[in-house]
Design a protein around this motif. Structure first.
Motif, PDB file in Angstrom:
ATOM      1  N   ALA A 114       0.834  -1.199   0.000  1.00 54.64           N
ATOM      2  CA  ALA A 114       0.000   0.000   0.000  1.00 54.64           C
ATOM      3  C   ALA A 114       0.871   1.253   0.000  1.00 54.64           C
ATOM      4  O   ALA A 114       0.678   2.163  -0.798  1.00 54.64           O
ATOM      5  CB  ALA A 114      -0.922  -0.011   1.216  1.00 54.64           C
ATOM      6  N   MET A 115       1.843   1.261   0.903  1.00 54.50           N
ATOM      7  CA  MET A 115       2.678   2.461   1.061  1.00 54.50           C
ATOM      8  C   MET A 115       3.453   2.761  -0.224  1.00 54.50           C
ATOM      9  O   MET A 115       3.438   3.890  -0.723  1.00 54.50           O
ATOM     10  CB  MET A 115       3.633   2.209   2.231  1.00 54.50           C
ATOM     11  N   ILE A 116       4.140   1.747  -0.748  1.00 53.34           N
ATOM     12  CA  ILE A 116       4.979   1.993  -1.927  1.00 53.34           C
ATOM     13  C   ILE A 116       4.119   2.131  -3.177  1.00 53.34           C
ATOM     14  O   ILE A 116       4.395   2.944  -4.052  1.00 53.34           O
ATOM     15  CB  ILE A 116       6.045   0.885  -2.073  1.00 53.34           C
ATOM     16  N   GLY A 117       3.042   1.347  -3.232  1.00 45.87           N
ATOM     17  CA  GLY A 117       2.157   1.433  -4.389  1.00 45.87           C
ATOM     18  C   GLY A 117       1.498   2.798  -4.513  1.00 45.87           C
ATOM     19  O   GLY A 117       1.520   3.410  -5.576  1.00 45.87           O
ATOM     20  N   ALA A 127       2.187   5.019  -7.936  1.00 47.92           N
ATOM     21  CA  ALA A 127       1.166   5.931  -8.478  1.00 47.92           C
ATOM     22  C   ALA A 127       1.775   7.302  -8.810  1.00 47.92           C
ATOM     23  O   ALA A 127       1.497   7.846  -9.882  1.00 47.92           O
ATOM     24  CB  ALA A 127      -0.002   6.056  -7.499  1.00 47.92           C
ATOM     25  N   PRO A 128       2.606   7.873  -7.922  1.00 51.45           N
ATOM     26  CA  PRO A 128       3.230   9.156  -8.277  1.00 51.45           C
ATOM     27  C   PRO A 128       4.080   9.086  -9.546  1.00 51.45           C
ATOM     28  O   PRO A 128       4.054  10.014 -10.357  1.00 51.45           O
ATOM     29  CB  PRO A 128       4.108   9.471  -7.065  1.00 51.45           C
ATOM     30  N   VAL A 129       4.818   7.972  -9.739  1.00 51.26           N
ATOM     31  CA  VAL A 129       5.634   7.858 -10.949  1.00 51.26           C
ATOM     32  C   VAL A 129       4.728   7.839 -12.179  1.00 51.26           C
ATOM     33  O   VAL A 129       5.012   8.491 -13.191  1.00 51.26           O
ATOM     34  CB  VAL A 129       6.544   6.613 -10.890  1.00 51.26           C
ATOM     35  N   ILE A 177       2.135  11.033 -16.719  1.00 51.31           N
ATOM     36  CA  ILE A 177       0.955  11.721 -17.268  1.00 51.31           C
ATOM     37  C   ILE A 177       1.232  13.230 -17.384  1.00 51.31           C
ATOM     38  O   ILE A 177       0.963  13.849 -18.412  1.00 51.31           O
ATOM     39  CB  ILE A 177      -0.281  11.471 -16.376  1.00 51.31           C
ATOM     40  N   TYR A 178       1.807  13.804 -16.328  1.00 52.69           N
ATOM     41  CA  TYR A 178       2.107  15.244 -16.324  1.00 52.69           C
ATOM     42  C   TYR A 178       3.006  15.644 -17.492  1.00 52.69           C
ATOM     43  O   TYR A 178       2.933  16.764 -17.970  1.00 52.69           O
ATOM     44  CB  TYR A 178       2.786  15.638 -14.999  1.00 52.69           C
ATOM     45  N   SER A 179       3.890  14.714 -17.908  1.00 54.40           N
ATOM     46  CA  SER A 179       4.812  15.067 -18.978  1.00 54.40           C
ATOM     47  C   SER A 179       4.064  15.259 -20.296  1.00 54.40           C
ATOM     48  O   SER A 179       4.607  15.800 -21.249  1.00 54.40           O
ATOM     49  CB  SER A 179       5.907  14.011 -19.115  1.00 54.40           C
ATOM     50  N   PHE A 180       2.785  14.816 -20.342  1.00 52.86           N
ATOM     51  CA  PHE A 180       1.983  14.991 -21.563  1.00 52.86           C
ATOM     52  C   PHE A 180       0.893  16.055 -21.384  1.00 52.86           C
ATOM     53  O   PHE A 180      -0.100  16.045 -22.084  1.00 52.86           O
ATOM     54  CB  PHE A 180       1.337  13.661 -21.978  1.00 52.86           C
ATOM     55  N   LEU A 181       1.066  16.936 -20.401  1.00 51.64           N
ATOM     56  CA  LEU A 181       0.066  17.977 -20.186  1.00 51.64           C
ATOM     57  C   LEU A 181       0.614  19.337 -20.633  1.00 51.64           C
ATOM     58  O   LEU A 181       1.790  19.468 -20.967  1.00 51.64           O
ATOM     59  CB  LEU A 181      -0.338  18.023 -18.707  1.00 51.64           C
ATOM     60  N   THR A 182      -0.250  20.328 -20.616  1.00 52.34           N
ATOM     61  CA  THR A 182       0.138  21.672 -21.033  1.00 52.34           C
ATOM     62  C   THR A 182       0.649  22.447 -19.829  1.00 52.34           C
ATOM     63  O   THR A 182       0.081  22.348 -18.737  1.00 52.34           O
ATOM     64  CB  THR A 182      -1.076  22.404 -21.630  1.00 52.34           C
ATOM     65  N   LYS A 183       1.707  23.222 -20.045  1.00 54.36           N
ATOM     66  CA  LYS A 183       2.284  23.922 -18.893  1.00 54.36           C
ATOM     67  C   LYS A 183       1.486  25.164 -18.526  1.00 54.36           C
ATOM     68  O   LYS A 183       0.896  25.827 -19.369  1.00 54.36           O
ATOM     69  CB  LYS A 183       3.732  24.301 -19.177  1.00 54.36           C
ATOM     70  N   GLU A 184       1.448  25.389 -17.229  1.00 47.32           N
ATOM     71  CA  GLU A 184       0.888  26.623 -16.681  1.00 47.32           C
ATOM     72  C   GLU A 184       2.085  27.502 -16.342  1.00 47.32           C
ATOM     73  O   GLU A 184       3.058  27.020 -15.799  1.00 47.32           O
ATOM     74  CB  GLU A 184       0.105  26.289 -15.414  1.00 47.32           C
ATOM     75  N   ALA A 203      11.475  12.583  -6.231  1.00 47.55           N
ATOM     76  CA  ALA A 203      11.122  13.920  -5.764  1.00 47.55           C
ATOM     77  C   ALA A 203      10.072  14.548  -6.668  1.00 47.55           C
ATOM     78  O   ALA A 203       9.040  15.041  -6.198  1.00 47.55           O
ATOM     79  CB  ALA A 203      12.380  14.794  -5.706  1.00 47.55           C
ATOM     80  N   VAL A 204      10.310  14.498  -7.970  1.00 48.74           N
ATOM     81  CA  VAL A 204       9.360  15.068  -8.934  1.00 48.74           C
ATOM     82  C   VAL A 204       8.018  14.352  -8.842  1.00 48.74           C
ATOM     83  O   VAL A 204       6.967  14.990  -8.749  1.00 48.74           O
ATOM     84  CB  VAL A 204       9.923  14.957 -10.375  1.00 48.74           C
ATOM     85  N   ALA A 205       8.070  13.014  -8.841  1.00 54.19           N
ATOM     86  CA  ALA A 205       6.845  12.222  -8.807  1.00 54.19           C
ATOM     87  C   ALA A 205       6.024  12.550  -7.566  1.00 54.19           C
ATOM     88  O   ALA A 205       4.806  12.741  -7.654  1.00 54.19           O
ATOM     89  CB  ALA A 205       7.183  10.733  -8.865  1.00 54.19           C
ATOM     90  N   SER A 206       6.686  12.655  -6.415  1.00 50.51           N
ATOM     91  CA  SER A 206       5.965  12.935  -5.171  1.00 50.51           C
ATOM     92  C   SER A 206       5.313  14.313  -5.228  1.00 50.51           C
ATOM     93  O   SER A 206       4.143  14.471  -4.869  1.00 50.51           O
ATOM     94  CB  SER A 206       6.913  12.871  -3.966  1.00 50.51           C
ATOM     95  N   LEU A 207       6.073  15.313  -5.679  1.00 46.89           N
ATOM     96  CA  LEU A 207       5.524  16.675  -5.740  1.00 46.89           C
ATOM     97  C   LEU A 207       4.303  16.724  -6.659  1.00 46.89           C
ATOM     98  O   LEU A 207       3.251  17.264  -6.299  1.00 46.89           O
ATOM     99  CB  LEU A 207       6.593  17.656  -6.242  1.00 46.89           C
ATOM    100  N   VAL A 208       4.443  16.121  -7.838  1.00 44.12           N
ATOM    101  CA  VAL A 208       3.367  16.118  -8.822  1.00 44.12           C
ATOM    102  C   VAL A 208       2.141  15.409  -8.262  1.00 44.12           C
ATOM    103  O   VAL A 208       1.013  15.882  -8.373  1.00 44.12           O
ATOM    104  CB  VAL A 208       3.885  15.426 -10.113  1.00 44.12           C
ATOM    105  N   PHE A 209       2.376  14.274  -7.601  1.00 35.57           N
ATOM    106  CA  PHE A 209       1.279  13.476  -7.055  1.00 35.57           C
ATOM    107  C   PHE A 209       0.537  14.244  -5.955  1.00 35.57           C
ATOM    108  O   PHE A 209      -0.691  14.344  -5.977  1.00 35.57           O
ATOM    109  CB  PHE A 209       1.836  12.160  -6.512  1.00 35.57           C
ATOM    110  N   PHE A 210       1.293  14.778  -5.000  1.00 31.04           N
ATOM    111  CA  PHE A 210       0.655  15.501  -3.899  1.00 31.04           C
ATOM    112  C   PHE A 210      -0.116  16.709  -4.421  1.00 31.04           C
ATOM    113  O   PHE A 210      -1.194  17.035  -3.918  1.00 31.04           O
ATOM    114  CB  PHE A 210       1.699  15.944  -2.865  1.00 31.04           C
TER     115      PHE A 210
END
Lengths: 305, 272
Positions: free
Chosen positions: A29-32, A37-39, A44-51, B122-129
């Motif tokens: 749970a903790m690592i997942g 999930a954050p990775v 996903i963020y790398s394919f979004l538009t920048k603000e 670090a990046v992943a955590s910031l983005v996720f939070f």
């Protein structure tokens, strides 16, 4: 991945059988949730538009990767050519990490060999001495190195005073300073797995080589090195991978000319650049490179076993 | 046997080892020595003094560093206790429940924090939070620290657990102990040295972290490494050297403790 880590498969005990899932659940749970999930979110963020000024707009875009690989001129309307800036930063990081890894190997192998061939009591003292710096805060170690090699630092002051040099060496803010910093940061990672491999080495092989009139260096090259190769490879990976994404050594010991991946990414989130999708894209590319290295390593390990 | 010792010796290896230790220790020793410098200039030697240590505790920057130190220790202790508990349970699953589905995958997942480069975590955590609307602050630092402390606690704990045969627990269960009792009353006491060294390692790793903390800390929240980094950006001041020396001392105490505990554990294992 850490050298000598128990793979878990070897143990035959099943005294608490049936409880596997319950016992593993907190770790999963903790690592997942907070790493896997954050990775995925980062990808996903790398394919979004920048603000502007950080953050993203939830709209699909490949602008981040486009900026990384292609140059479309100032107004973005010219035919794309390859953009070398960021590829260059990645290439420099690979080069710097590679030099640091080789330096660690050249110093780390003789050290590990020397320690592993002491008798049991002195061995643990030597091993202790090599591991202590690893436990000291990395930031403090890097700052200490900066303090020592600065133009007005103790090293230059001493060399000037003793007359060895007539002007400061100018070490700080050079590629060499960054390599030295990386070497210094991760040297224990090289020594420990090689030490473990040498400890398992059967010296009867050296005796056999000597009986067949091999000199010490021939024995080292043809007998010992192939035998302890798994330790050497593990050590190289343990030094190379963290060096590649390192932030503190390039940031504190290097200058603008020694910019590495870690600083490039950091600048997108913490610095002036403020381009989150681009930072996420650079991180995703870095992660892909590292995973490729680890995959090749794991595949070779399995073939060897 | 003189012939055997010859085979183990290579000319120059002792020199390289000494060189290795000099490189590892020289910067730390130099900073420790200069932290006792009386002069305000950080390079000229002006006699021995404890002035900068007094400055650390009473000087203008003292409140900032004290708050950062409190944050660092609270996070390190909490994160390493939780990570150690999670790692202990996972070790039991990996070494004492036989084969189960997803065992290899579980090991990969536990080692994941070691494989992903720190800056990527670090990046992943910031983005996720940010994406789930979590306000960055002490809590986000704590969560991130627990995650990367798990493998560091897991490695020594599972190594030790593997070296303890399960016959003691078998015996307890033959005498009608439930598995839970066998775990609590037999395995845990046997595991104390392993769990302690896992905890100490996780503690040091948490205290050490700069990069991930810097990303997820949020505005105004500092730990010792981020506070020191911020200060060093404006130049290395003598009070930083005093703080560094204090942290160096703490690290040395911890590693010595861990070493002694490990050795005691080994001796105990031999007696058994």
């Amino acid at each position: 991945m850490a050298a000598g880590a128990p793979m878990g498969e070897g143990s035959a005990s099943n005294i608490y059988r049936g409880n596997s899932l319950k016992l593993m659940l907190p770790a999963w749970a903790m690592i997942g949730v907070f790493l896997l999930a954050p990775v995925a979110m980062m990808a996903i963020y790398s394919f979004l538009t920048k603000e502007f000024r950080g953050g993203v707009i939830w709209q699909f875009s490949t602008a981040a990767y486009d900026q990384f690989f292609f140059n479309r001129g100032l107004f973005g309307d010219e035919p794309p050519t390859i953009e070398w800036t960021y590829i260059g930063i990645f290439w420099r990081s690979i080069w710097q990490a590679g030099v640091a890894t080789i330096a660690c190997l050249l110093i780390g192998f003789p050290t590990a060999w020397f320690i592993a061939t002491r008798d049991a009591k002195t061995r643990s003292v030597w091993l202790f001495l090599v591991t202590v710096p690893y436990w000291v805060n990395l930031l403090i170690r890097t700052v200490s190195m900066k303090f020592l090699i600065r133009d007005t630092g103790p090293l230059n002051e001493f060399l000037l005073w003793s007359g060895t040099i007539s002007e400061p060496l100018g070490l700080i803010n050079t590629n060499f300073a960054v390599q030295l910093g990386l070497f210094y940061s991760y040297l224990p990672f090289m020594v420990l797995p090689i030490y473990a491999a040498v400890e398992r080495y059967d010296f009867a092989l050296s005796e056999a080589a000597a009986d067949l009139y091999a000199g010490v260096w021939t024995t080292l090259r043809l007998v010992i090195l192939p035998e302890v190769k798994p330790g050497i490879v593990a050590g190289c990976i343990l030094v190379f991978v963290p060096s590649l994404g390192a932030f503190l050594a390039p940031d504190l010991l290097g200058g603008a000319k020694t910019f590495m991946i870690g600083s490039l990414i950091e600048e997108q989130f913490k610095g002036a650049a403020g381009n989150w999708p681009f930072g996420a894209a650079a991180s995703t590319i870095l992660l892909t490179i590292v995973m490729a290295v680890l995959l090749v390593y794991a595949r070779n390990q399995n073939r060897g076993a | 046997m003189p012939a055997k010792t010859d085979l183990r010796r290579f000319p120059g290896f002792l020199t390289v080892t000494i060189l290795c230790l000099i490189v590892l220790y020289a910067p730390l020793i130099v900073v420790a020595v200069y932290s006792f410098n009386a002069s305000t200039s950080i390079t000229r030697w002006g006699g021995t003094s404890l002035a900068w240590y007094v400055d650390v505790f009473t000087g203008p920057e003292a409140p900032k560093f004290q708050q950062a130190a409190i944050n660092s220790f609270v996070i390190a202790i909490t994160a390493s206790i939780i990570a150690t508990a999670i790692a202990t349970l996972a070790s039991v699953a990996m070494t004492r429940t036989g084969r189960f589905n997803g065992k290899t995958l579980s090991f990969a997942l536990i080692s994941l924090p070691l494989m992903v480069p720190e800056v990527v975590t670090a990046v992943a955590s910031l983005v996720f939070f940010t994406a789930i609307g979590f306000t960055t602050g002490l809590m986000t630092i704590l969560i991130a620290h627990i995650v990367f402390c798990i493998p560091f606690a897991y490695l020594p704990i599972s190594a030790r657990m593997q070296s303890i045969p399960d016959m003691y627990e078998q015996a307890a269960m033959d005498l009608y102990a439930t598995p839970r009792e066998a775990f609590k009353l037999v395995l845990l006491p046997l595991m104390t040295p392993g769990i302690l060294s896992g905890f100490l390692l996780a503690f040091i790793i948490s205290l050490d972290d700069f990069l991930i903390t810097n990303f997820v800390k949020g505005a105004g929240v500092e730990t010792l490494p981020t506070a020191i980094f911020g200060s060093v950006k404006q130049g290395i001041k003598p009070n930083i050297m005093a703080i560094s020396t204090l942290m160096l001392g703490i690290s040395v105490i911890f590693v010595s403790l861990s070493w002694l505990i490990g050795r005691a554990g080994q001796n105990k294992a031999k007696e058994n």
